[in-house]
Design an enzyme around this catalytic site. Structure first.
Site, PDB file in Angstrom:
ATOM      1  N   GLY A 181      34.006  19.737  38.789  1.00 45.18           N
ATOM      2  CA  GLY A 181      32.898  20.788  38.202  1.00 45.18           C
ATOM      3  C   GLY A 181      32.991  22.053  39.199  1.00 45.18           C
ATOM      4  O   GLY A 181      34.019  22.121  40.265  1.00 45.18           O
ATOM      5  N   PRO A 182      31.829  23.155  39.218  1.00 42.68           N
ATOM      6  CA  PRO A 182      32.042  24.211  39.803  1.00 42.68           C
ATOM      7  C   PRO A 182      31.421  23.935  41.412  1.00 42.68           C
ATOM      8  O   PRO A 182      31.233  22.717  41.802  1.00 42.68           O
ATOM      9  CB  PRO A 182      31.123  25.065  39.091  1.00 42.68           C
ATOM     10  CG  PRO A 182      30.084  24.027  38.531  1.00 42.68           C
ATOM     11  CD  PRO A 182      30.913  22.893  38.232  1.00 42.68           C
ATOM     12  N   PHE A 199      28.878  24.015  44.522  1.00 46.00           N
ATOM     13  CA  PHE A 199      27.612  23.565  44.595  1.00 46.00           C
ATOM     14  C   PHE A 199      27.029  22.717  43.443  1.00 46.00           C
ATOM     15  O   PHE A 199      25.819  22.716  43.105  1.00 46.00           O
ATOM     16  CB  PHE A 199      26.731  25.135  44.525  1.00 46.00           C
ATOM     17  CG  PHE A 199      27.022  26.021  45.474  1.00 46.00           C
ATOM     18  CD1 PHE A 199      27.893  27.017  44.898  1.00 46.00           C
ATOM     19  CD2 PHE A 199      27.001  26.037  46.650  1.00 46.00           C
ATOM     20  CE1 PHE A 199      28.502  28.330  45.856  1.00 46.00           C
ATOM     21  CE2 PHE A 199      26.917  27.110  47.580  1.00 46.00           C
ATOM     22  CZ  PHE A 199      27.852  27.892  47.252  1.00 46.00           C
ATOM     23  N   ALA A 200      28.009  22.006  42.810  1.00 43.62           N
ATOM     24  CA  ALA A 200      27.571  20.897  41.715  1.00 43.62           C
ATOM     25  C   ALA A 200      27.289  19.665  42.334  1.00 43.62           C
ATOM     26  O   ALA A 200      26.657  19.060  41.768  1.00 43.62           O
ATOM     27  CB  ALA A 200      28.678  20.889  40.837  1.00 43.62           C
ATOM     28  N   GLU A 259      37.962  18.243  48.345  1.00 45.12           N
ATOM     29  CA  GLU A 259      38.699  19.670  48.395  1.00 45.12           C
ATOM     30  C   GLU A 259      40.113  19.173  47.595  1.00 45.12           C
ATOM     31  O   GLU A 259      41.149  19.803  48.088  1.00 45.12           O
ATOM     32  CB  GLU A 259      38.947  20.327  49.620  1.00 45.12           C
ATOM     33  CG  GLU A 259      37.837  20.426  50.350  1.00 45.12           C
ATOM     34  CD  GLU A 259      36.393  21.505  49.433  1.00 45.12           C
ATOM     35  OE1 GLU A 259      35.292  21.430  49.747  1.00 45.12           O
ATOM     36  OE2 GLU A 259      37.041  21.843  48.583  1.00 45.12           O
ATOM     37  N   GLN A 291      41.550  19.839  45.147  1.00 48.80           N
ATOM     38  CA  GLN A 291      42.454  21.130  44.596  1.00 48.80           C
ATOM     39  C   GLN A 291      43.428  21.732  45.533  1.00 48.80           C
ATOM     40  O   GLN A 291      44.396  22.515  45.088  1.00 48.80           O
ATOM     41  CB  GLN A 291      41.465  22.316  43.970  1.00 48.80           C
ATOM     42  CG  GLN A 291      40.707  23.141  45.092  1.00 48.80           C
ATOM     43  CD  GLN A 291      39.450  22.311  45.810  1.00 48.80           C
ATOM     44  OE1 GLN A 291      39.081  21.185  45.149  1.00 48.80           O
ATOM     45  NE2 GLN A 291      38.878  22.971  46.505  1.00 48.80           N
ATOM     46  N   CYS A 325      22.509  27.784  37.523  1.00 50.62           N
ATOM     47  CA  CYS A 325      23.160  29.270  37.531  1.00 50.62           C
ATOM     48  C   CYS A 325      22.488  30.240  38.548  1.00 50.62           C
ATOM     49  O   CYS A 325      20.982  29.953  38.384  1.00 50.62           O
ATOM     50  CB  CYS A 325      23.007  29.732  36.316  1.00 50.62           C
ATOM     51  SG  CYS A 325      23.320  31.479  35.743  1.00 50.62           S
TER      52      CYS A 325
END
Ligand SMILES: Nc1ncnc2c1ncn2[C@@H]1O[C@H](COP(=O)(O)OP(=O)(O)O)[C@@H](O)[C@H]1O
Ligand SMILES: Cc1cn([C@H]2C[C@H](O)[C@@H](COP(=O)(O)O)O2)c(=O)[nH]c1=O
Ligand SMILES: [Zn+2]
Length: 281
Positions: free
Chosen positions: A89-90, A92-93, A167, A169, A223
């Protein structure tokens, strides 16, 4: 002619019969292959000797001349197979929060756990993973996952039940590490990482391990503009390279509409900034 391999199930027999591994074809439950050597990699199977059709342990036992209990107990005594769980997910998810929670739950069940993060993430030091709320858990920071086993020590590695990766990614060798850890070493691997970068492009190889995974969880943030679910991460600064370590100073989670609006604003801003930048002579 290479026979296409049907999915099959290894039943590991008790040590007294370790030289036999029987392949019970899932798609042809009535087919019992003759005892064959352990297959290390897909090979052409010998033509199966078709046995009297039976789909119960009774015929399997008669065939193997083994008491059912031995088979069942050997299967039950086998360590469970590995697992791979992906949390994405993005920013802060709550990915790191969920990762810590799951790993600590395993630990409180008496399982041996270890946590790894990329040493590229220098935001909060290298010896702990830290959530945006400040929750911490000790970890090993590495440039690549292949170093984990030797850095931890083979004996300690072999005793591990659960490996957490944050992390994800940033690890280029994520696929091979997860594959080996789960398939070969029967570890439970829990992976947290961004699915997309600030341009909503695949980030690293997190998406590549989806086909390896038992479960995939995509979390959402809130958001910053409208309070709706945020699926994407907007970069607030003008840098354009993919890798840019940072927190709320650089990034904000946004919904689809505010990503689109925000991206337009960022691109316009970059154009203006570029236009104002003195030409390099
Ligand atoms: N806009 C936001 N939306 C959701 N959570 C936010 C936001 N800004 C800050 N947070 C905090 O970030 C925490 C999640 O941190 P963390 O687990 O490190 O997320 P991730 O690893 O997905 O970046 C949330 O529990 C919340 O307290
Ligand atoms: C979107 C995006 C993020 N990053 C960096 C910024 C942070 O250091 C991490 C993500 O941390 P989190 O635990 O998910 O909050 O990745 C980046 O380098 N490039 C990007 O596009
Ligand atoms: Zn919004």
């Amino acid at each position: 002619m290479m026979r296409s391999l049907l999915p099959f199930q290894f039943y590991t027999l008790p040590p007294s019969h370790h030289h036999h591994h029987h392949l019970l074809l899932k798609h042809s439950p009535n087919l019992l292959l003759s005892p064959v050597q352990t297959f290390r990699s897909p090979v052409s199977l010998p033509t199966p000797s078709v046995q009297k059709p039976s789909s119960s342990f009774t015929s399997f036992r008669r065939y193997c001349k083994l008491p059912v209990q031995d088979i069942r107990s050997s299967m039950q005594s086998r360590p469970s197979s590995g697992e791979i769980h992906v949390i994405t997910g993005p920013m802060f998810a709550g990915k790191t929060t969920a990762l810590i929670r799951r790993v600590q739950a395993e630990q409180s069940n008496g399982r041996n756990v270890a946590m790894i993060k990329s040493d590229k993430d220098t935001r909060y030091g290298l010896d702990a993973i830290v959530t945006h709320d400040g929750t911490k858990m000790p970890c090993m920071a590495l440039p690549e996952l292949s170093l984990f086993r030797e850095r931890l020590g083979v004996e300690s590695y072999n005793k591990l039940d659960v490996i957490g990766i944050d992390e994800a990614q940033f690890f280029e060798d994520l696929y091979d590490f997860c594959c080996n850890a789960a398939d070969r070493d029967r570890k439970t691997v829990i992976v947290a990482g961004l699915d997309g970068d600030f341009l909503r492009r695949r980030f690293g190889t997190v998406l590549d391990i989806i086909p390896l995974a038992d479960t995939v969880t995509k979390l959402t943030a809130t958001c910053e503009f409208c309070g709706q679910h945020a699926f994407f991460t907007l970069r607030k600064t003008k840098e354009t390279q993919t890798e840019l370590i940072g927190g709320a100073d650089v990034y904000m989670p946004v919904c689809r509409q505010h990503y689109v609006d925000g991206q337009l604003v960022m691109e316009a801003t970059r154009i203006v900034l570029d236009a104002e930048r003195p030409a390099v002579v």
